[in-house]
Design an enzyme around this catalytic site. Structure first.
Site, PDB file in Angstrom:
ATOM      1  N   LYS A   1       0.839  -1.978  57.908  1.00  0.00           N
ATOM      2  CA  LYS A   1       0.775  -2.016  59.379  1.00  0.00           C
ATOM      3  C   LYS A   1       1.744  -3.021  60.019  1.00  0.00           C
ATOM      4  O   LYS A   1       2.080  -2.886  61.184  1.00  0.00           O
ATOM      5  CB  LYS A   1      -0.659  -2.296  59.845  1.00  0.00           C
ATOM      6  CG  LYS A   1      -1.610  -1.122  59.628  1.00  0.00           C
ATOM      7  CD  LYS A   1      -2.989  -1.408  60.191  1.00  0.00           C
ATOM      8  CE  LYS A   1      -3.968  -0.309  59.826  1.00  0.00           C
ATOM      9  NZ  LYS A   1      -5.313  -0.551  60.360  1.00  0.00           N
TER      10      LYS A   1
ATOM     11  N   ASN B   1      -0.300   1.228  63.856  1.00  0.00           N
ATOM     12  CA  ASN B   1      -1.011   2.211  63.005  1.00  0.00           C
ATOM     13  C   ASN B   1      -0.660   3.657  63.377  1.00  0.00           C
ATOM     14  O   ASN B   1      -1.153   4.587  62.751  1.00  0.00           O
ATOM     15  CB  ASN B   1      -2.531   2.000  63.062  1.00  0.00           C
ATOM     16  CG  ASN B   1      -3.147   2.582  64.324  1.00  0.00           C
ATOM     17  OD1 ASN B   1      -2.505   2.646  65.360  1.00  0.00           O
ATOM     18  ND2 ASN B   1      -4.389   3.023  64.230  1.00  0.00           N
TER      19      ASN B   1
ATOM     20  N   LEU C   1     -16.788  -3.667  60.511  1.00  0.00           N
ATOM     21  CA  LEU C   1     -15.664  -2.712  60.500  1.00  0.00           C
ATOM     22  C   LEU C   1     -15.705  -1.799  59.272  1.00  0.00           C
ATOM     23  O   LEU C   1     -15.025  -0.779  59.203  1.00  0.00           O
ATOM     24  CB  LEU C   1     -14.330  -3.470  60.546  1.00  0.00           C
ATOM     25  CG  LEU C   1     -13.667  -3.579  61.925  1.00  0.00           C
ATOM     26  CD1 LEU C   1     -14.627  -4.023  62.993  1.00  0.00           C
ATOM     27  CD2 LEU C   1     -12.464  -4.482  61.890  1.00  0.00           C
TER      28      LEU C   1
ATOM     29  N   SER D   1      -8.782   8.176  51.738  1.00  0.00           N
ATOM     30  CA  SER D   1      -8.770   8.222  53.203  1.00  0.00           C
ATOM     31  C   SER D   1      -9.579   9.395  53.763  1.00  0.00           C
ATOM     32  O   SER D   1      -9.528  10.514  53.247  1.00  0.00           O
ATOM     33  CB  SER D   1      -7.324   8.344  53.692  1.00  0.00           C
ATOM     34  OG  SER D   1      -7.316   8.573  55.074  1.00  0.00           O
TER      35      SER D   1
ATOM     36  N   THR E   1      -1.395   2.983  57.397  1.00  0.00           N
ATOM     37  CA  THR E   1      -2.573   2.198  57.024  1.00  0.00           C
ATOM     38  C   THR E   1      -2.205   1.089  56.048  1.00  0.00           C
ATOM     39  O   THR E   1      -1.016   0.860  55.746  1.00  0.00           O
ATOM     40  CB  THR E   1      -3.711   3.118  56.508  1.00  0.00           C
ATOM     41  OG1 THR E   1      -4.899   2.335  56.389  1.00  0.00           O
ATOM     42  CG2 THR E   1      -3.381   3.750  55.162  1.00  0.00           C
TER      43      THR E   1
HETATM   44  P1  NAP Z   1      -6.858  -8.184  55.704  1.00  0.00           P
HETATM   45  O1  NAP Z   1      -5.679  -8.196  56.603  1.00  0.00           O
HETATM   46  O2  NAP Z   1      -6.643  -8.345  54.239  1.00  0.00           O
HETATM   47  O3  NAP Z   1      -7.837  -9.386  56.206  1.00  0.00           O
HETATM   48  C1  NAP Z   1      -9.057  -9.653  55.570  1.00  0.00           C
HETATM   49  C2  NAP Z   1      -9.666 -10.972  56.068  1.00  0.00           C
HETATM   50  O4  NAP Z   1     -10.860 -11.172  55.325  1.00  0.00           O
HETATM   51  C3  NAP Z   1      -8.781 -12.209  55.830  1.00  0.00           C
HETATM   52  O5  NAP Z   1      -9.028 -13.171  56.823  1.00  0.00           O
HETATM   53  C4  NAP Z   1      -9.287 -12.704  54.478  1.00  0.00           C
HETATM   54  O6  NAP Z   1      -9.161 -14.101  54.315  1.00  0.00           O
HETATM   55  C5  NAP Z   1     -10.766 -12.394  54.581  1.00  0.00           C
HETATM   56  N1  NAP Z   1     -11.355 -12.191  53.256  1.00  0.00           N
HETATM   57  C6  NAP Z   1     -10.967 -11.306  52.307  1.00  0.00           C
HETATM   58  N2  NAP Z   1     -11.763 -11.419  51.213  1.00  0.00           N
HETATM   59  C7  NAP Z   1     -12.639 -12.414  51.473  1.00  0.00           C
HETATM   60  C8  NAP Z   1     -13.690 -13.038  50.737  1.00  0.00           C
HETATM   61  N3  NAP Z   1     -14.014 -12.647  49.501  1.00  0.00           N
HETATM   62  N4  NAP Z   1     -14.369 -14.060  51.316  1.00  0.00           N
HETATM   63  C9  NAP Z   1     -14.058 -14.485  52.554  1.00  0.00           C
HETATM   64  N5  NAP Z   1     -13.067 -13.950  53.309  1.00  0.00           N
HETATM   65  C10 NAP Z   1     -12.370 -12.926  52.779  1.00  0.00           C
HETATM   66  O7  NAP Z   1      -7.703  -6.857  55.878  1.00  0.00           O
HETATM   67  P2  NAP Z   1      -7.888  -5.981  57.206  1.00  0.00           P
HETATM   68  O8  NAP Z   1      -6.794  -4.997  57.328  1.00  0.00           O
HETATM   69  O9  NAP Z   1      -8.142  -6.904  58.346  1.00  0.00           O
HETATM   70  O10 NAP Z   1      -9.211  -5.139  56.835  1.00  0.00           O
HETATM   71  C11 NAP Z   1     -10.444  -5.782  56.704  1.00  0.00           C
HETATM   72  C12 NAP Z   1     -11.584  -4.788  56.572  1.00  0.00           C
HETATM   73  O11 NAP Z   1     -11.690  -4.010  57.768  1.00  0.00           O
HETATM   74  C13 NAP Z   1     -11.408  -3.787  55.421  1.00  0.00           C
HETATM   75  O12 NAP Z   1     -12.664  -3.610  54.812  1.00  0.00           O
HETATM   76  C14 NAP Z   1     -10.955  -2.514  56.138  1.00  0.00           C
HETATM   77  O13 NAP Z   1     -11.347  -1.342  55.435  1.00  0.00           O
HETATM   78  C15 NAP Z   1     -11.714  -2.631  57.452  1.00  0.00           C
HETATM   79  N6  NAP Z   1     -11.064  -1.900  58.542  1.00  0.00           N
HETATM   80  C16 NAP Z   1     -11.761  -0.893  59.148  1.00  0.00           C
HETATM   81  C17 NAP Z   1     -11.177  -0.199  60.186  1.00  0.00           C
HETATM   82  C18 NAP Z   1     -11.952   0.911  60.855  1.00  0.00           C
HETATM   83  O14 NAP Z   1     -11.329   1.746  61.551  1.00  0.00           O
HETATM   84  N7  NAP Z   1     -13.249   0.955  60.730  1.00  0.00           N
HETATM   85  C19 NAP Z   1      -9.873  -0.494  60.624  1.00  0.00           C
HETATM   86  C20 NAP Z   1      -9.196  -1.554  59.982  1.00  0.00           C
HETATM   87  C21 NAP Z   1      -9.808  -2.240  58.937  1.00  0.00           C
HETATM   88  P3  NAP Z   1      -7.781 -14.810  53.853  1.00  0.00           P
HETATM   89  O15 NAP Z   1      -7.034 -15.035  55.125  1.00  0.00           O
HETATM   90  O16 NAP Z   1      -8.203 -16.039  53.194  1.00  0.00           O
HETATM   91  O17 NAP Z   1      -7.120 -13.838  52.910  1.00  0.00           O
END
Ligand code: NAP
Length: 295
Positions: free
Chosen positions: A72, A93, A236, A21, A68
């Site tokens: 969440k 968060n 993101l 982190s 995180t």
């Molecule tokens: P999450 O709840 O696990 O959701 C991920 C999404 O992506 C789901 O819809 C999942 O599909 C899809 N996915 C995962 N692997 C995939 C693949 N190989 N092919 C196609 N679709 C795929 O994760 P999250 O919390 O939303 O986080 C997602 C990303 O955003 C991470 O990389 C995280 O680090 C980033 N993020 C950044 C910030 C920031 O402040 N910049 C904040 C939050 C998150 P399914 O529904 O089929 O599982």
């Protein structure tokens, strides 16, 4: 960091894992500049311990907590009250201490997501969101506050897609924004990519260390041939910088935004909630995070 004394206040992050982190780096840099005698620590916590740990940290008078991945949603059970935004997206968060050893659950990801879009006029524009997980909820909540025309959610899994659209449709229709869901395993999504003014990647595809590393570009390489320079790409992800997907956008002269600003801004909003101070040194937070990413 200033010397830690008997009077130093504690703030922290709960997640699993937390060792990569950037939050301790950017928060402690901000506290130092603000003259706050606070110290931010990252604490790994398993899901079954979340209730006990948050109770104990409230007793220890922590000034605030960030939550995180993957906690969440689970953390909702440990909140005595929720802010309207946290309640709408059912994700927290940030925990704010409340009297009687209680916690208020808030969500600053929504404001963090919106901040880098403030300088763009998105009135009546079409937006595509890739993925429908936790962060996509904050993204759609944020989009509902802009004057956009429509949102298309593209994802691989029909089941999670349907649940997502069902739970977010009301939020958007209240603002006259239409929502459509497309399963990219079943339908050609190129018409949606071609017409989009803004595309947001909320999947982990392209992130360093992610399990999704077999496909380094969301939706694969070929689809992005139809991308034009009118489209803003917002990823993101912030490691690597830029992601391969944003590199494609840069080659096509698209405006690109990565996830570091969102990360920094959500942290800054948390500090405002905990400290009551509006002025938070966002630039210091960003440059300390950037410096750490380069090491
Ligand atoms: P999450 O709840 O696990 O959701 C991920 C999404 O992506 C789901 O819809 C999942 O599909 C899809 N996915 C995962 N692997 C995939 C693949 N190989 N092919 C196609 N679709 C795929 O994760 P999250 O919390 O939303 O986080 C997602 C990303 O955003 C991470 O990389 C995280 O680090 C980033 N993020 C950044 C910030 C920031 O402040 N910049 C904040 C939050 C998150 P399914 O529904 O089929 O599982």
């Amino acid at each position: 960091m200033s010397t830690i004394t008997g009077k130093t206040n504690l703030v922290g992050l709960l997640g699993q894992p937390v060792n990569h982190s950037l939050s301790p780096i950017m928060h402690n840099a901000a506290y130092e500049e603000m003259g706050l005698d606070w110290c931010y620590v990252a604490m790994p916590c398993d899901i079954q311990d979340l209730g006990t740990v948050t109770k104990v940290l409230r007793c220890l008078e922590f000034k605030g907590l960030n939550i995180t991945i993957p906690h969440k949603q689970e953390i909702l059970k440990s909140c005595n009250k929720l802010t309207e935004i946290a309640n709408n997206i059912q994700a927290v968060n940030t925990l704010i201490p409340e009297k009687n050893n209680q916690w208020i659950g808030a969500n600053t990801d929504v404001e963090g997501f919106l901040k880098p879009l403030k300088e763009h006029n998105l009135k009546n524009k079409s937006v595509v969101v890739l993925g429908c997980g936790g962060s996509a909820r904050a993204v759609v909540m944020g989009l509902s506050s802009l004057n956009i025309k429509k949102v298309t959610i593209i994802s691989r899994n029909e089941g999670t897609l349907n649940i997502f659209v069902k739970s977010t449709r009301n939020l958007l229709s209240k603002r006259d924004i239409s929502i459509k869901s497309i399963n990219n395993k079943k339908l050609d999504v190129s018409p949606y990519i071609e017409e989009a003014d803004l595309i947001i990647n909320t999947t982990p595809i392209g992130m360093n260390g992610s399990n999704a590393k077999t496909e380094k570009i969301p939706l694969g390489h070929e689809i992005w041939d139809c991308l034009s320079n009118k489209t803003i790409l917002y990823d993101l992800i912030y490691t690597p910088r830029p992601t391969n997907w944003l590199k494609i956008g840069q080659q096509k002269n698209c405006f690109t935004i990565d996830g570091l600003d969102m990360l920094v801004e959500q942290g800054a909003f948390s500090i405002r909630l905990w400290s009551g101070f509006h002025d938070v040194p966002v630039q210091t937070m960003k440059s300390s995070a950037e410096k750490h990413l380069m090491v």
